[in-house]
Scaffold this motif. Structure first.
Motif, short mmCIF file in Angstrom:
data_model
loop_
_atom_site.label_atom_id
_atom_site.label_comp_id
_atom_site.label_asym_id
_atom_site.label_seq_id
_atom_site.Cartn_x
_atom_site.Cartn_y
_atom_site.Cartn_z
N SER A 200 -0.60 -1.28 2.79
CA SER A 200 -0.08 -0.50 3.91
C SER A 200 -0.34 0.98 3.72
O SER A 200 -0.71 1.69 4.66
CB SER A 200 1.43 -0.75 4.05
OG SER A 200 2.00 0.11 5.01
N SER A 201 -0.18 1.46 2.49
CA SER A 201 -0.36 2.88 2.21
C SER A 201 -1.83 3.29 2.33
O SER A 201 -2.15 4.37 2.81
CB SER A 201 0.16 3.22 0.81
OG SER A 201 1.55 2.97 0.74
N GLU B 80 -4.06 1.93 4.31
CA GLU B 80 -4.40 1.96 5.73
C GLU B 80 -3.95 3.26 6.38
O GLU B 80 -4.61 3.77 7.29
CB GLU B 80 -3.76 0.77 6.44
CG GLU B 80 -4.38 -0.57 6.05
CD GLU B 80 -3.63 -1.75 6.65
OE1 GLU B 80 -2.68 -1.49 7.42
OE2 GLU B 80 -4.00 -2.90 6.36
N SER B 81 -2.83 3.79 5.89
CA SER B 81 -2.32 5.04 6.46
C SER B 81 -2.91 6.26 5.78
O SER B 81 -2.63 7.39 6.16
CB SER B 81 -0.79 5.08 6.34
OG SER B 81 -0.39 5.13 4.99
#
Length: 364
Positions: free
Chosen positions: A340-341, A343-344
Motif C-alpha cells: 500500500s505504501s 503504491e502511494s
C-alpha cells in the motif's frame, strides 16, 4: 575546597551540601575530603572520605543531579539499588539515602551509597553471567506479580513500573507503548514508524509473550536491574567480584535484562555474555522464540536511547528492527502495508532502490 556552616574544612574539589553531611549513616561522622570520582552521563559522582566517631576511616559514594525532574530518577535509583542489594549484597552497593540539596539555586538531588572501587568494565563474561543469573533466581516479587512499588527511570526518562500485573505481556505492552509515545513526542510523527510500532504492540507482543504463561507454561517475576550496560557494571577491585549500580529496577521476565545486550554499541553485546548467561539460566519455553523475544525486548532500550541521545541514528535502527520483527511474526500485515505504501509513493522498495544505485554505478 569548601566550608559548610559550622563543619570543619573539607578537602577536595567537590562541594558538599549540608543535606549530604546530615544523611551520613553514622551520627558524629567527620568528613575529611570529597573528590570527583569517575564519570557519569547524567550526574556528578564523588568519593567522600570520612572518619567515624570510633576513628575508623570509611568511604562513601555520592551522585548528584540537577533539575526538578531528577527527583524521580534519584528516588527510583535509590529504591532500585536498595532492592538489588537486599537480594544479593555482593552484587550491588548498599544505598543509605537520597534527598534534595538545601542550598539555594537550581534543585539538586543526591544519592548516597557504599563506595566500591571500580575495576574492569564490563566484568569477565562467565563471572558476570553467573552472578546475574543467581541474582535473578534468588529474587522474589513481594506481590507475586510483575511491576514495582515505585517509578524507576531509564536514564532520565521514566518507565512504567509503578503498577502490578499478573501477566508479563500486559506490563511489557504498557512499557513499550510508553516508550513509543516518548519517541513521537521527542522526534515528531513518522507514519511508517508508527504503523510498525502498532503492529508490534498488537501482533508481536501477544504472539511472543502470551505463550510464556499459557498451556501450562509459567515464568516467575524476577527482579531485573533494568539497564545493564558497560558503564554501570564493573569488577570490584577489593573482592574481584562483578557488581552493578545505577539500577532501573522492576520485577519482570529475566530475559528482558538481555535485551540491552543486543545492541552493538555495548561491549556486553559480545555473544559470550549471552551464551554464558543462558548456561546458568536457560531460555524460557517456547525456547524457539528466544531470539525474537530478545529482539522485542531490545526495542525498549533502543527507543529509549534514541530519545536520550541527541543526533543519534537509533530511531532509524529501531525502524529496521521493527520491520524485522514484523517479518518474523506478522509477515502478511507487513507485506500489505508495504504494498500500500509503495503504491502511494511513501515507502520505496529498498531492493529496487539498491538496484537503481547499482545501475547508476554501472553507467558511470
Amino acid at each position: 575546597m569548601a566550608i559548610h556552616d559550622s563543619h570543619p574544612k573539607i578537602e577536595g574539589n567537590f562541594d558538599l551540601d549540608k543535606s549530604v553531611i546530615e544523611a551520613l549513616p553514622v551520627p558524629g561522622t567527620r568528613v575529611i575530603s570529597a573528590h570527583i570520582y569517575g564519570m557519569s552521563v547524567w550526574a556528578r559522582p564523588a568519593r567522600i572520605v570520612c572518619q567515624l566517631p570510633n576513628g575508623e576511616i570509611v568511604n562513601y559514594f555520592l551522585k548528584v543531579t540537577t533539575g526538578e525532574s531528577d527527583r524521580v530518577m534519584s528516588e527510583g535509583q535509590y529504591e532500585s539499588d536498595k532492592a538489588i542489594h537486599a537480594v544479593s549484597p555482593a552484587f550491588a552497593p548498599k544505598t543509605f539515602a537520597w534527598g534534595k540539596y538545601q542550598a539555594q539555586g537550581p534543585p539538586h538531588y543526591f544519592l548516597l551509597a557504599e563506595f566500591r572501587e571500580i575495576g574492569q568494565q564490563p566484568p569477565e563474561p562467565t563471572r558476570l553471567a553467573s552472578r546475574l543469573a543467581e541474582f535473578h533466581k534468588n529474587s522474589v516479587s513481594p506481590t507475586g506479580k510483575f511491576g514495582f512499588h515505585t517509578t524507576t527511570c531509564h536514564g532520565k526518562i521514566t518507565q512504567i513500573t509503578d503498577c502490578w500485573e499478573d501477566l508479563w505481556e500486559k506490563l511489557y505492552h504498557k512499557q513499550l507503548t510508553h516508550m513509543f509515545e516518548l519517541d513521537i513526542k521527542k522526534h515528531g510523527t513518522w507514519s511508517e514508524f508508527e504503523f510498525l510500532s502498532q503492529l508490534v504492540l498488537d501482533k508481536c507482543i501477544p504472539r511472543l509473550l502470551r505463550p510464556l504463561q499459557m498451556e501450562g507454561r509459567t515464568i516467575r517475576p524476577c527482579l531485573v536491574h533494568g539497564n545493564i550496560w558497560d558503564e554501570n557494571t564493573a569488577t570490584d577491585i577489593e573482592t574481584g567480584e562483578p557488581f552493578v549500580f545505577d539500577g532501573s529496577a522492576f520485577y519482570g521476565h529475566n530475559e528482558y535484562e538481555l535485551g540491552n545486550w543486543r545492541s552493538p554499541r555495548h561491549r556486553l553485546s559480545s555473544k559470550t555474555y549471552i551464551r554464558s548467561y543462558k548456561r546458568h539460566f536457560p531460555a524460557s519455553e517456547p525456547e524457539e522464540d528466544w531470539d525474537s523475544r530478545n529482539l522485542l525486548y531490545s526495542l525498549r532500550f533502543n527507543v529509549g536511547a534514541g530519545v536520550l541521545i541527541p543526533g543519534s541514528n537509533y530511531r532509524e535502527l529501531v525502524f529496521e528492527d521493527l520491520k524485522e520483527l514484523c517479518r518474523r511474526i506478522c509477515p502478511e500485515d507487513l507485506a500489505a502495508f508495504q504494498s500500500s505504501s509503495k503504491e502511494s509513493g511513501r515507502y520505496p522498495d529498498k531492493d529496487q532502490g539498491e538496484e537503481e544505485e547499482e545501475e547508476e554505478e554501472e553507467e558511470e
